[in-house]
Enzyme design. Structure first.
Site, PDB file in Angstrom:
ATOM      1  N   THR A 193       0.825  -1.216   0.000  1.00 40.79           N
ATOM      2  CA  THR A 193       0.000   0.000   0.000  1.00 40.79           C
ATOM      3  C   THR A 193       0.856   1.263   0.000  1.00 40.79           C
ATOM      4  OG1 THR A 193      -0.030  -0.276   2.384  1.00 40.79           O
ATOM      5  CG2 THR A 193      -1.991  -0.995   1.196  1.00 40.79           C
ATOM      6  N   SER A 204      13.524  -6.261   5.216  1.00 39.33           N
ATOM      7  CA  SER A 204      14.204  -4.978   5.000  1.00 39.33           C
ATOM      8  C   SER A 204      15.682  -4.968   5.298  1.00 39.33           C
ATOM      9  CB  SER A 204      13.558  -3.880   5.855  1.00 39.33           C
ATOM     10  OG  SER A 204      12.459  -3.406   5.226  1.00 39.33           O
ATOM     11  N   SER A 205      16.377  -5.993   4.816  1.00 40.68           N
ATOM     12  CA  SER A 205      17.828  -5.970   4.990  1.00 40.68           C
ATOM     13  C   SER A 205      18.421  -4.745   4.293  1.00 40.68           C
ATOM     14  CB  SER A 205      18.443  -7.248   4.421  1.00 40.68           C
ATOM     15  OG  SER A 205      18.053  -7.421   3.081  1.00 40.68           O
ATOM     16  N   ASP A 222       9.809   0.876   4.333  1.00 40.90           N
ATOM     17  CA  ASP A 222      10.940   0.186   4.964  1.00 40.90           C
ATOM     18  C   ASP A 222      11.915   1.139   5.652  1.00 40.90           C
ATOM     19  OD1 ASP A 222       9.615  -1.908   3.875  1.00 40.90           O
ATOM     20  OD2 ASP A 222      11.148  -2.464   2.431  1.00 40.90           O
ATOM     21  N   TYR A 248       7.546  -7.329  -8.423  1.00 42.17           N
ATOM     22  CA  TYR A 248       7.306  -6.107  -7.649  1.00 42.17           C
ATOM     23  C   TYR A 248       7.049  -4.920  -8.583  1.00 42.17           C
ATOM     24  CZ  TYR A 248       7.755  -2.574  -4.030  1.00 42.17           C
ATOM     25  OH  TYR A 248       7.503  -1.532  -3.166  1.00 42.17           O
TER      26      TYR A 248
HETATM   27  C1  GLA Z   1       9.046  -3.979  -0.158  1.00 39.08           C
HETATM   28  C2  GLA Z   1       9.185  -2.496  -0.445  1.00 39.08           C
HETATM   29  C3  GLA Z   1       8.210  -1.671   0.401  1.00 39.08           C
HETATM   30  C4  GLA Z   1       6.784  -2.220   0.307  1.00 39.08           C
HETATM   31  C5  GLA Z   1       6.773  -3.722   0.551  1.00 39.08           C
HETATM   32  C6  GLA Z   1       5.412  -4.323   0.325  1.00 39.08           C
HETATM   33  O1  GLA Z   1       9.475  -4.245   1.147  1.00 39.08           O
HETATM   34  O2  GLA Z   1      10.490  -2.053  -0.157  1.00 39.08           O
HETATM   35  O3  GLA Z   1       8.248  -0.315   0.005  1.00 39.08           O
HETATM   36  O4  GLA Z   1       6.198  -1.878  -0.914  1.00 39.08           O
HETATM   37  O5  GLA Z   1       7.694  -4.395  -0.298  1.00 39.08           O
HETATM   38  O6  GLA Z   1       4.513  -3.875   1.292  1.00 39.08           O
END
Ligand code: GLA
Length: 371
Positions: A34, A125-126, A171, A220
């Site tokens: 989102t 989020s590495s 992130d 993505y």
């Molecule tokens: C990755 C992206 C984020 C977000 C998520 C999905 O982690 O870095 O910005 O879009 O996917 O929620």
């Protein structure tokens, strides 16, 4: 907390003045995909962190050592002012000095040692924890003045502008502003945020499936483009503007775009419901919303995998589990499970074992962290 052992610092940086920057990984409780259409997200931090030790060089040269990658790729060099993408991990470091310079900050060269406990490509989020920890250390080393919200924006630009992955803002904001035992309720349209306490009656488990994703390619990027196409077709600025009660506005959209937009619109509503559930300490409702989020990500957004679905099912079959879902960008990565207090370690161990035995996955328990 990741520590950079003293012998590493001396080996690579000698006895120069050393600055350490740290940032945790994050797990998103709900509000997935989102954040690139102005929506709501609800991540929290995990106890695994990335740490960076820096020492200044007299010129613009940088040497960087990372313990997060295979041995033969551990060392890299570049010159500040001559940053150029290589496709490797050092791009996060090059990207950080490149975005700082583009924003008008003056940075010199440095040597850096990186250690991370956040597994790469695990949906935790590495990359943002690396950029945030590095930018924190560079900020201190060169005495730059900006706060953590600005820093998170710079960390995002490392990915969007330098590396070229069209990620949202969740992130780096989560890694920079998140706090243990709290969910960070972020409105990605205006970046307003609040910390919401996770009640002590509830606990989280996070299990990495071992299926690694790469947001640089494929799914993505495609999902983002589909959302942009749905936004244009609906004649709005961002999908965030469409409330759940107006779902009928999606009738007539191309079937794929309809599913993508329906996920975003219903997911935004689920985040608001989840914040209310946390405030009311209503674990059953929060768990149900997480389950619904997973179904939407699997069926409408199509970012789950059969293996992740099986891990989610395994989790839901455990006593004391209130809900479970895929977390992060998808196409592999981790699952997050909401349990009653005291159950998370047993549930996480059972899911990890089941994943190894029945699916042959290289699973790993991240939360609760081993003592
Ligand atoms: C990755 C992206 C984020 C977000 C998520 C999905 O982690 O870095 O910005 O879009 O996917 O929620």
């Amino acid at each position: 907390m990741t520590d950079i052992p003293q012998h590493d610092i001396i080996r690579y940086l000698g006895h120069r003045r050393t600055i350490i920057g740290q940032a945790p990984g994050r797990v998103n409780l709900i509000g997935e995909h989102t954040d690139y259409s102005g929506g709501f997200v609800l991540p929290t931090v995990i106890s695994q962190t990335t740490a960076v030790a820096l020492a200044a060089n007299p010129d613009a040269s940088c040497r960087v050592w990372s313990h997060a990658v295979p041995h033969e790729q551990q060392q890299a060099r570049y010159t500040v002012g001559e940053e150029a993408r290589t496709g490797g991990w050092v791009d996060y470091v090059q990207g950080s000095t490149a975005v700082l310079r583009a924003a008008g900050y003056v940075v010199g060269g440095f040597d850096a040692v990186i250690r991370s406990e956040v597994p790469l490509g695990s949906g935790l989020s590495s990359s943002a924890s690396l950029s945030v920890s590095l930018l924190r250390a560079v900020r201190e080393l060169f005495q730059l003045h900006f706060d953590d919200v600005v820093l998170a924006g710079l960390a995002r630009k490392v990915e969007t502008d330098f590396i070229g992955v069209p990620v949202g803002v969740m992130d780096p904001i989560a890694c920079a502003l998140g706090a243990a035992n709290h969910a960070l309720f972020l409105d990605t349209r205006d970046l307003s945020w609040q910390l919401v306490r996770i009640p002590s009656s509830l606990q989280l488990a996070v299990v990495n499936s071992g299926q690694r994703h790469n947001h640089d390619t494929g799914g993505y990027r495609q999902r983002r483009e589909e959302c942009d196409a749905a936004t244009r077709a609906l004649g709005v600025q961002a999908l965030r503007e469409v409330p759940e009660r107006d779902l009928s506005r999606l009738d007539g959209l191309d079937p794929t775009l309809l599913k993508r937009a329906r996920h975003i619109i219903t997911e935004n509503a689920r985040v608001l419901g989840a914040v209310e559930a946390l405030r009311k300490r209503d674990g059953a409702r929060l768990g149900a919303l997480m389950n619904a989020s997973h179904a939407s990500l699997r069926d409408d957004y199509e970012v789950s995998t059969p293996e992740i679905d099986r891990l989610v099912d395994l989790a839901r079959a455990q006593p004391g589990v209130l809900g479970a879902r895929i977390t992060g960008g998808g196409f592999g990565g981790s699952i997050v499970v909401l349990t009653l207090a005291g159950r998370a370690a047993t549930v996480a161990a059972a899911v990890a074992l089941g994943g190894r035995q029945t699916l042959g996955l290289d699973t790993q328990v991240l939360v609760p962290a081993a003592e």
